[in-house]
Design an enzyme around this catalytic site. Structure first.
Site, PDB file in Angstrom:
ATOM      1  N   LYS A 132       4.899  -6.852 -45.019  1.00 42.06           N
ATOM      2  CA  LYS A 132       5.584  -5.705 -44.264  1.00 42.06           C
ATOM      3  C   LYS A 132       6.375  -4.738 -45.126  1.00 42.06           C
ATOM      4  O   LYS A 132       6.687  -3.670 -44.591  1.00 42.06           O
ATOM      5  CB  LYS A 132       6.340  -6.401 -43.227  1.00 42.06           C
ATOM      6  CG  LYS A 132       5.524  -6.684 -42.189  1.00 42.06           C
ATOM      7  CD  LYS A 132       6.161  -7.447 -40.938  1.00 42.06           C
ATOM      8  CE  LYS A 132       5.312  -7.742 -39.671  1.00 42.06           C
ATOM      9  NZ  LYS A 132       6.047  -8.541 -38.832  1.00 42.06           N
ATOM     10  N   ASP A 173       4.702 -12.567 -44.055  1.00 39.83           N
ATOM     11  CA  ASP A 173       4.742 -11.457 -43.860  1.00 39.83           C
ATOM     12  C   ASP A 173       5.309 -10.567 -44.744  1.00 39.83           C
ATOM     13  O   ASP A 173       5.711  -9.135 -44.386  1.00 39.83           O
ATOM     14  CB  ASP A 173       5.613 -11.311 -42.512  1.00 39.83           C
ATOM     15  CG  ASP A 173       4.790 -11.166 -41.212  1.00 39.83           C
ATOM     16  OD1 ASP A 173       3.678 -11.042 -41.168  1.00 39.83           O
ATOM     17  OD2 ASP A 173       5.130 -11.206 -40.033  1.00 39.83           O
TER      18      ASP A 173
HETATM   19 FE   LIG Z   1       2.239 -11.044 -39.651  1.00 39.08          FE
HETATM   20 FE   LIG Z   2       6.619 -13.752 -38.917  1.00 46.58          FE
END
Ligand SMILES: [Fe+2]
Ligand SMILES: [Fe+2]
Length: 388
Positions: free
Chosen positions: A252, A249
């Site tokens: 993000k 991730d």
């Molecule tokens: Fe994700």
């Molecule tokens: Fe995650």
């Protein structure tokens, strides 16, 4: 060509073991491998490995063939002991000396260290001989301790470690220490990237990414063992996967706080922006110069793709989705179900299992279901070793 003697084969194995160590980048995989190989060439029944963290030794990994052969699990528990001469591992960490003890129950009273038999009592195990080696880096600092327990004869009788094992162990521990230092640096850099993500999205904690990385490796190992993957490929793949999954991730960092930290449901438009984190992650990792970069990019881009083609960002389906992204997707969703969120408490195991079974019908690779199920207990142990 001359036939190899058992001694030649033994030496070859040690040299090959050293070559594998220098190629491992992830600290947990490395510690496990240091222990596996050292146990192999000393024919030790069990062992543990510790890293030095400030003034304490942190117990990172342990193996025990007798306990595993009884069908018992070796817990993933992490604990620390002070670096002092009172324990054998502490003595080795504080003096940098090798300790080769034939029988821990005959340690003389005048020795500064003593044997703590609490593990033996809990595990119903009998420790006899112990070879403890310091992992010393090139600045002559002890960075870890390798402890080998109960050398065995071919008849599996517990005997003392031969003195030549001290020399071999010393050579191997030096290679291990160098690899360990580099792996510690890599982990620090990865955790800094994760920390930046955590500032934006408080759900993306260091513990979450450590759990996801370890879950992914457990599922991969089960799959690799069932599919005759060579040891060499398995070691290298699990190493890269452990690190690459941690960055799933990282994109993000490119999503605004008003969306990431919004307490309620996202609107259609906001969700579209949120979904961009996959492509942003791929952009962050776009200069693919190594197998690690390539796998990290594949995972960041594809960890929200679904087996039936209903995912994002590219609606890939089935085997179009890179394999390691399929594994990481299972690990990430499993962790979300088990964790506390602003809108939900952690789910109980039965409810998690029920939901995962449903998701294996359309979201996840159905071939991986059996590996997820067989690893369920191991995943729960990993979960408890990285608590929030
Ligand atoms: Fe994700
Ligand atoms: Fe995650």
């Amino acid at each position: 060509m001359k036939r190899k003697s058992p001694d030649d084969e033994f030496l070859e194995r040690i040299l090959a073991a050293g070559a594998i160590l220098v190629n491992i980048g992830d600290i947990d995989i490395l510690l496990e491998q240091i222990l596996t190989e050292a146990r192999f060439f000393t024919n030790a029944d069990a062992g543990s490995v510790y890293t030095v963290e400030g003034s304490v030794l942190s117990f990172c990994h342990s193996q025990n063939e007798t306990i595993v052969s009884r069908g018992q699990r070796i817990p993933y528990t992490r604990f620390t002991i002070p670096i002092s001469t009172a324990s054998m591992a502490g003595y080795v960490a504080s003096t940098g000396k090798i300790l080769n003890i034939d029988n821990v129950r005959e340690i003389p009273d005048e020795a500064p260290y003593s044997f703590d038999d609490s593990y033996d009592k809990i595990a119903k195990y009998r420790t006899k001989s112990v070879l403890t080696l310091p992992l010393i880096n090139n600045r002559q600092t002890v960075v870890g301790v390798l402890q080998l327990i109960n050398a065995r004869t071919h008849q599996r009788e517990f005997v003392p470690f031969q003195s030549k094992m001290e020399l071999l162990g010393k050579y191997y521990a030096t290679l291990g220490a160098l690899a360990l230092e580099r792996a510690m640096m890599t982990r620090t850099l990865l955790m800094r990237m994760v920390k930046m993500t955590e500032f934006r999205d408080p759900k993306e904690t260091g513990q979450h990414v450590n759990r996801v990385g370890s879950y992914a490796v457990a599922i991969y190992d089960s799959w690799a063992n069932a599919n005759n993957v060579s040891d060499k490929d398995q070691i290298l793949n699990r190493d890269i996967l452990r690190m690459a999954a941690m960055l799933h991730d990282v994109g993000k960092t490119g999503i605004s706080d008003s969306i990431l930290k919004k307490p309620g449901m996202l609107s259609e438009k906001e969700r579209t922006v949120m979904e961009k984190h996959c492509e942003i992650g791929a952009q962050v990792l776009h200069n693919c110069e190594s197998t690690f970069d390539e796998m990290a990019r594949d995972i960041a881009l594809n960890h929200h793709e679904n087996w039936d083609g209903s995912g994002y960002p590219n609606q890939l389906a089935g085997e179009e989705i890179p394999f390691m992204a399929r594994i990481t997707s299972i690990a990430d969703v499993f962790d979300a179900l088990c964790s506390r969120r602003a809108y939900k408490s952690p789910w109980p195991d039965e409810k998690v299992l029920e939901e995962m079974e449903k998701l294996f019908l359309n979201k996840f690779d159905p071939e991986l279901r059996v590996h997820f199920i067989s690893q369920f207990e191991a995943l729960k142990e990993i979960r408890s070793s990285y608590p929030e």
